[in-house]
Every structure is written in structure tokens, then in C-alpha cells.
Design a protein around this motif. Sequence first.
Motif, PDB file in Angstrom:
ATOM      1  N   GLY A  53       0.817  -1.199   0.000  1.00  0.00           N
ATOM      2  CA  GLY A  53       0.000   0.000   0.000  1.00  0.00           C
ATOM      3  C   GLY A  53       0.859   1.261   0.000  1.00  0.00           C
ATOM      4  N   THR A  54       0.204   2.406  -0.092  1.00  0.00           N
ATOM      5  CA  THR A  54       0.924   3.677  -0.180  1.00  0.00           C
ATOM      6  C   THR A  54       1.826   3.900   1.028  1.00  0.00           C
ATOM      7  OG1 THR A  54      -0.867   4.660  -1.481  1.00  0.00           O
ATOM      8  CG2 THR A  54       0.665   6.166  -0.414  1.00  0.00           C
ATOM      9  N   SER A 135      -0.353  12.586  -0.555  1.00  0.00           N
ATOM     10  CA  SER A 135      -1.052  12.264  -1.797  1.00  0.00           C
ATOM     11  C   SER A 135      -2.384  12.997  -1.766  1.00  0.00           C
ATOM     12  CB  SER A 135      -1.256  10.747  -1.960  1.00  0.00           C
ATOM     13  OG  SER A 135      -2.050  10.233  -0.922  1.00  0.00           O
ATOM     14  N   ALA A 199      -8.909   0.006  -3.402  1.00  0.00           N
ATOM     15  CA  ALA A 199      -8.998  -0.746  -4.661  1.00  0.00           C
ATOM     16  C   ALA A 199     -10.398  -1.309  -4.912  1.00  0.00           C
ATOM     17  CB  ALA A 199      -7.953  -1.846  -4.700  1.00  0.00           C
ATOM     18  N   GLN A 203     -13.104  -0.256  -7.913  1.00  0.00           N
ATOM     19  CA  GLN A 203     -13.617  -1.264  -8.840  1.00  0.00           C
ATOM     20  C   GLN A 203     -15.136  -1.247  -8.918  1.00  0.00           C
ATOM     21  OE1 GLN A 203     -12.017  -3.102 -11.076  1.00  0.00           O
ATOM     22  NE2 GLN A 203     -10.164  -2.026 -10.412  1.00  0.00           N
ATOM     23  N   ASP A 215     -10.795   9.056  -4.645  1.00  0.00           N
ATOM     24  CA  ASP A 215      -9.717   8.092  -4.866  1.00  0.00           C
ATOM     25  C   ASP A 215      -8.368   8.688  -4.465  1.00  0.00           C
ATOM     26  OD1 ASP A 215      -8.755   5.534  -6.391  1.00  0.00           O
ATOM     27  OD2 ASP A 215      -7.530   7.183  -7.167  1.00  0.00           O
ATOM     28  N   ILE A 218      -4.966   5.598  -6.881  1.00  0.00           N
ATOM     29  CA  ILE A 218      -4.843   4.302  -7.563  1.00  0.00           C
ATOM     30  C   ILE A 218      -5.632   4.276  -8.871  1.00  0.00           C
ATOM     31  CG2 ILE A 218      -4.407   3.063  -5.412  1.00  0.00           C
ATOM     32  CD1 ILE A 218      -7.270   2.023  -5.568  1.00  0.00           C
ATOM     33  N   LEU A 297       3.542   6.225  -7.272  1.00  0.00           N
ATOM     34  CA  LEU A 297       2.462   6.041  -6.297  1.00  0.00           C
ATOM     35  C   LEU A 297       1.341   7.056  -6.482  1.00  0.00           C
ATOM     36  CD1 LEU A 297       4.267   5.542  -2.849  1.00  0.00           C
ATOM     37  CD2 LEU A 297       2.781   3.901  -4.000  1.00  0.00           C
TER      38      LEU A 297
END
Length: 332
Positions: A53-54, A135, A199, A203, A215, A218, A297
Motif C-alpha cells: 500500500g501507499t 497524496s 482498490a 472497482q 480516490d 490508484i 504512487l
Amino acid sequence: MKPFPRQPLRRRLIGAAAAALCTFGALGPLQAQTAAWPSAKPIRLVVGFAAGGTTDVMARIVAKSLSESLGQSVVVDNKPGASSNVAASEVVRAQPDGYTFLVAPTSVETANPFLFKQTLNPAKDLTPVAGIGRSQMYLVVKPQSPFKDARELVEFARKNPGKLSYASAGSGTPPHLAAELFKQAAGIFAVHIPYRGAAPALQDVLGGQADYVMDPGIAFPHVRSGKAHMLAVAGSRRSPFFPNVPTLSELGFKAELDIWFGLWSPNGTPAEINARMAREIAKALTQAQSKERYDALGAEPVGLDTAEFKGLLASEAKQLSSLIRDKNISAE
């Protein structure tokens, strides 16, 4: 008068050594240990999320640079659970000797105490050392969505309260909180669908099970390939990766929340060690290889010194505690 007899060389050396040991002992074991740091054992970075993960990847980027600059092995130890609370608890219990640190999103201190029923209070039980990066979060929909920009989504949601739904990485996570800030700023109501991670949330938005998602980056490959559409950035500035995408604030909806990541030490860790770690991290984040790996990333290697990091934590805690209280958000 007879001359004073000179001591044999061996006796004089022994005396000098004894005097030195007494002086060294007077300094105390902690000062002696600080002077020698790092040398006794590997430095451990405890991460509150699983590998890949990040947070984990950021920790590994920093660990590699620290190993080289400090001349000592720096290892990442993953202890996932309860949005970094499991890892934070372990670091609180660790010896404050400069060989154990926590790497986590700032939400471990600024949101978790208001989301979980817990005795842990990172603001009091841990010492902030430095920020290691951030991020942004992005308002993303599937390409077949009828909304071409964030204003269209807001207009529909205002006319049809409760008809839209949004996915999140889980209740109380930064993406969930960013979505709540957006709802608050836009004056809309949408149904929250929590998932076990960013994730699966993405999806299901791409699959049509939810209308939008905040988000954490990703979705970049999907946006670039045309399999997802980015409507806005939930931050105070445009993304360096998508400079043509406006911020929500530019569109009139003040919803600004980046995900910051940082380093904490157990209380009692010598200030000299914390200061050295902060300096080495700042140097690590300026390296070209660090920037390349952060770019992959969807993150930025933005370092914060100790004072800046403490200021960020205080500001973010004020913002998020108010949001969590007003919206009655809970992670349990």
C-alpha cells in the motif's frame, strides 16, 4: 630532596582509563547510547498497513535512503489493523532508544482518536518527528457517467437527495472523510458504501455499483486509459499529475483534504536522534530516485520538519474532529 617517583606507564594508563570510565558513567547510559546511535541494532519502521500500500511503499523508499545515509540497516515491519492503531500501540510500548519509529498517515493522530473507542492517544503518547509525503484525493466516476464535471454531479444530487452513492476505502478513512467534506461543502446527500480498501471501492465505481469515489491515486492508470473519468481534485491546489483538472474549491465547493504521511517516535526518544532522523528524511526526499518512486504512487515527496509537521497535525485534528462530531462518523 629526593625526586617524586614516577608511576610506571602501565599504572598511569590504567588510572586514566578509570577516570574516563567514571566521566562516561556520569553522562548516563542514555547519553552514551545517543552518542553511538545508530550502531546497536537495525532501526525499525513500524507501518500500520499491509505490504504494497501507499504507506508501506513510502516507508520502504525512506528506509532505503536512511540505511545508506546512517550506515545502519533500516527495516520495515508491517503491523496492520485499526487504521494504524495496532502499529501505533506497538511503538508507544517500545523502548525510546531511537531504534523504533511509526510510519503512518496523519489520520492516526488527527482522526482515529475521534473515530475509535480507544485508550491510545497518539497526540500525547507519541512524538512527531517529520512529514514524509502526501497524496491528493480525486473525485472519480466511470466514463459512462452522465456527469461531465463536478458541478453537474452536485446539481443532480441537490435535486435528487439520496439517489447517488459513493464508495470509500472504509468508514473513517481519509477518502471517506474527504467525501464527507465534499457533501458538506456542496450541500448534498449521497449514500455511503464502505469497502475494505481503496482498490475494491474504485472497482465497484467502475462497475457501476456506486456513482463516485474519492480516490487516493490508484485510479491514475484507469483515468489515463479512459476507463475512469476524473472530475475534480479534493485539495487546495491542482494535481501535478493532472494539471488540467480543477480543484473542488475552484468550482465553489471548499473541500480540501490531502493524505499526509509522517514519522513518530516513542515519547522519551532523545531529541538529538529525532532531529537527526528529520534531517536525513529531508535529504532523502530530495533525491531523484525518491521522486520517481513517489510519482509511481501518485504521491509527492514533500517533507515537513518537526515544527511544520506539528502544525499540520494540530490544524488537521481541528478540521477532522469537527467533521466527525458534526456528521456522527464512527469506524466501529
